[in-house]
Design an enzyme around this catalytic site. Sequence first.
Site: not given
Length: 296
Positions: A32, A63, A93, A95, A163
């Site tokens: 967490d 990526d 790749k 984004e 996407e």
Amino acid sequence: MSNVPENTVYGGPKPQNPHQRLVTPLLWLFTDTTPLFPISLDEMLVHCRAVARGAKRPLLVGDLPFGTYESSSNQAVDTAVRILKEGGMDAIKLEGGSASRITAAKAIVEAGIAVMGHVGLTPQAISVLGGFRPQGKNIASAVKVVETALALQEAGCFSVVLECVPAPVAAAATSALKIPTIGIGAGPFCSGQVLVYHDLLGMMQHPHHAKVTPKFCKQYAHVGDVINKALVEYKEEVANGSFPGPAHSPYKISETEINGFMSELQKLGLDKAAASTAAAAEKIKMSVSSNGPAND
């Protein structure tokens, strides 16, 4: 708060640990207290090298992890170089389609590295997008998807991932481009398709993994159920002592050797060990008698 709202493409109830969902494609588990995008470049390179060792025929695309290419074009090029040199990838790749990302893509291409773009839902930008939300659902957003894809093509990208956009928007982008599009949650009109194989194979069986399987993903199998059943059965057989039985205890020692072994243990003062040896030999002998002889 969860980064997977119930009305998004990844749908379903909120996972108990929202940060785990971000890294399940890599099969890493975080706590967490883990930062939102915990995968470092060094960790990504480990995965790249593993894939490169096993996959000799496909085009391998690595990526760029969050935080390894946003600061400057120089940083982006340096990261891309490492992905190829140290990771064994054929291309990278990245984004997004902001001006800085387009500049970075162009710089990487000019450095001699093939680049795949990624538009629509860009998971590394969910804090800006408001979560895992589909893009291109209104006029302005749909036009932006197409314009961004065209800008990435102009920068030298050899392909673009689309996407989580409506199928007609993906069809428009695919038609407008001269380079291939790869769809994920973008309908059937792209040049090619991709899914996370853990999702399509139904591998992630922990309740809060299964509940956030993307809406666009078809599960072609339920491998996780088979794995879970096998592990439960294994645990039960170990607990009740039925595994390993004679059939899976293949390495034999003759009765003469056992007797000599026990004698040596007793000389060493290991009477308890000698008694355990005798008891084990007798139990195996009885088990073989009732089940038939195992192969030597």
